[in-house]
Scaffold this active site. Sequence first.
Site, mmCIF file in Angstrom:
data_model
loop_
_atom_site.group_PDB
_atom_site.id
_atom_site.type_symbol
_atom_site.label_atom_id
_atom_site.label_comp_id
_atom_site.label_asym_id
_atom_site.label_seq_id
_atom_site.Cartn_x
_atom_site.Cartn_y
_atom_site.Cartn_z
ATOM 1 N N ASP A 1 59.156 104.154 3.039
ATOM 2 C CA ASP A 1 59.468 104.618 1.690
ATOM 3 C C ASP A 1 59.411 103.402 0.756
ATOM 4 O OD1 ASP A 1 60.141 106.128 -0.500
ATOM 5 O OD2 ASP A 1 61.770 107.193 0.489
ATOM 6 N N GLU B 1 66.672 111.456 -6.908
ATOM 7 C CA GLU B 1 67.260 110.557 -5.917
ATOM 8 C C GLU B 1 68.732 110.248 -6.224
ATOM 9 O OE1 GLU B 1 64.565 107.601 -4.252
ATOM 10 O OE2 GLU B 1 62.983 108.289 -5.591
HETATM 11 C C1 BGC Z 1 60.994 105.363 -7.056
HETATM 12 C C2 BGC Z 1 59.606 105.544 -7.484
HETATM 13 C C3 BGC Z 1 59.584 105.361 -8.954
HETATM 14 C C4 BGC Z 1 60.181 104.031 -9.349
HETATM 15 C C5 BGC Z 1 60.280 103.920 -10.814
HETATM 16 C C6 BGC Z 1 61.439 103.980 -7.417
HETATM 17 O O1 BGC Z 1 62.689 103.664 -6.928
HETATM 18 O O2 BGC Z 1 61.098 105.585 -5.705
HETATM 19 O O3 BGC Z 1 59.058 106.744 -7.125
HETATM 20 O O4 BGC Z 1 58.300 105.427 -9.438
HETATM 21 O O5 BGC Z 1 61.424 103.819 -8.780
HETATM 22 O O6 BGC Z 1 60.872 102.704 -11.178
HETATM 23 C C1 BGC Z 2 61.128 108.361 -2.639
HETATM 24 C C2 BGC Z 2 59.960 109.017 -1.952
HETATM 25 C C3 BGC Z 2 58.728 108.877 -2.789
HETATM 26 C C4 BGC Z 2 58.489 107.428 -3.127
HETATM 27 C C5 BGC Z 2 57.273 107.204 -3.988
HETATM 28 C C6 BGC Z 2 60.800 106.970 -3.090
HETATM 29 O O1 BGC Z 2 61.831 106.415 -3.831
HETATM 30 O O2 BGC Z 2 62.234 108.331 -1.758
HETATM 31 O O3 BGC Z 2 60.251 110.366 -1.700
HETATM 32 O O4 BGC Z 2 57.633 109.425 -2.115
HETATM 33 O O5 BGC Z 2 59.606 106.925 -3.807
HETATM 34 O O6 BGC Z 2 57.457 107.604 -5.280
#
Ligand code: BGC
Ligand code: BGC
Length: 647
Positions: A298, A495
């Site tokens: 991840d 999240e």
């Molecule tokens: C997420 C990503 C997101 C990014 C934005 C990450 O923690 O998992 O999907 O694009 O934060 O800052």
């Molecule tokens: C999330 C994932 C996601 C990735 C990419 C992560 O923070 O847990 O589900 O696929 O970001 O955006």
Amino acid sequence: MSRARARWPARSSPFDHTKPAERTVAETVAKCLGRMSIERKVGQMIQAEIANVTPADVGQFGLGSVLNGGGSSPGGYKRASVEDWLALADAHYDASVAAAEPGSAVPSLWGTDAVHGHSNVYGATVFPHNIGLGAAGDADLVAAIARATASEVSATGIDWTFAPTLAVVRDDRWGRSYEGYAEHPDVVREFAGRMIRGLQGAPGDDDFLSPGRVLATSKHFVGEGQTTGGRDQGDAACSEEVLRDVHAAGHLAAIDAGALTVMAAYNSWLGNRVHGSHYLLTEVLKGALGFGGFVVSDWNGYQHVADDHGEAIALTVKAGVDMLMVGEDWPRAYHDLLQQVRTGAVPRERIDDAVTRILRVKARAGKFRRGRPSTRAGNADIVGTGAHRELARRAVRQSLVLLKNDGLLPLPRNASVLVAGDAAHNIGKQCGGWTLTWQGTGNDNEDFPNGTSIYEGIAQVVADGGAAVLRPDGAWDDAEPDVAIVVFGEEPYAEGDGDRHHLSHSADNAEPLAILRRLKARGIPTVSVFVTGRPMWVNPELNASDAFVVAWLPGTEGAGIADVIFRGVDGNAAYDFSGRLTFSWPRDPLQTPLNVGDPGYEPLYPYGFGLRYGDAPLPAPRLDEADPARDMPTPSALPRTNTTYPR
Ligand code: BGC
Ligand code: BGC
């Protein structure tokens, strides 16, 4: 027999290695691997974010993959066109195959979070989040949505979606509850295979990963729905049996259906990070379960495994992660992994195994023979096409759960309707997280050129004979309306930002309840439409409503709500409610975890609950309104857990 094999059910590969297609895959992979330098092999194991990498970098370092994270788009422009996405996909592809060493060119893969439709893309069809699909309970619908989503993703030149989420959600305080289909593994197990096959096609079929199909991800492996207190990225303190029989249920079905990638979960199991667990990723997943695709980390997930960056990478790769999803500093990840190989901390055999898996997935997906993304993308008009929006609207209709109806619904079309609540005319809010932006915040109706708000759907229906007036604050100076529809609910989140301490809705947002009570005091019959990513304690709102509909996070097709709550042109209900809860509904703001089968299970509305128009009207007793959550910290007071996490 190893511990993993003794405890986990053996699977047979859905790919038939004796078939010519699989033999060609094996030959392509072996030939390519034999020509690759260690640098190019390490490059395959890195996935960089499009905002931080150029096509030239992808070519120079032979990077295996790129992703666009939530809210990331070509040029950082939220309203980038399908052509913009496709042009960037072509640029990455071209650079990756123009690689320096002859014979070792490997096309890069692009992955995206198309978790409820191609939801990062302006103009795409946004389907209900998984919690709504769980309520709809229709596996054929899930398969059709997967198929439609795959074709929209393909049209932008993207190869791979980080979906489906197969979490079995056991504590609704978790900010990712809405990404799960259910609290019970049976639904997740049933939908997993249909979703995977809808996205990829079926192994062995001619259209497996053909143009218009995309790679799927079984995510997140494993145990994320079990964390203590529902904390995102927390610890799943459960037995191996619970991990296997509850939380892995969907993953087993996904592997059987041919899922080619698995994403490791952020959470720990009994105090150990899954990203660093050789037992779970290698002995169980790749060993006992026979998973032959690759494991992607991840976002920065490897960073949680150790304090030292290089050591964290070594431990993660040795545990069984094949590709590192790097949020920001991919050159550092690349150099550190290379360094760990050179010092012998990561064995070369592990690198060969990881790269073999990555190349095998690329070969199965036809990456070595299908050419530029634009040549297989199909027609750009498929993004947000009418047929997909119809499908999404049907999904909305099927997902609605009726909790209360004192006989008010279905409404006549010739009514004068007051439409109130801040979710009534707010497509961003009805879509929720993972929509154009990571958190789903900051979107306005103009960001959804093909979308329909819930209010617009109502206005279309009452057009013949009645009238709908939009007053988000519920204030009304004209003649008394016949009925009020109040549309309210959770603000978008994703999240850990959606983690909560309790499930009381009114403790954090008292305004909708105030509107409902004002309407009730004036004797106006009132329908609540609740937009939410999880069951919440809404006893006061239920008491103040004559009918109460849970709409979950319906996506762009808000008209699906009016379809069901209004009568058809002939005066009869055009569609009945058919949704059923796949998450138990709490009778108390602190009644969580609350799951079907618990000892002493006593929800307000049980798993499987959902009224129909034909049901005999239930006497609606006045529900207890005492709210112990009123003085608890608001969700925003919770510390963020996403980027760094103590081990
Ligand atoms: C997420 C990503 C997101 C990014 C934005 C990450 O923690 O998992 O999907 O694009 O934060 O800052
Ligand atoms: C999330 C994932 C996601 C990735 C990419 C992560 O923070 O847990 O589900 O696929 O970001 O955006």
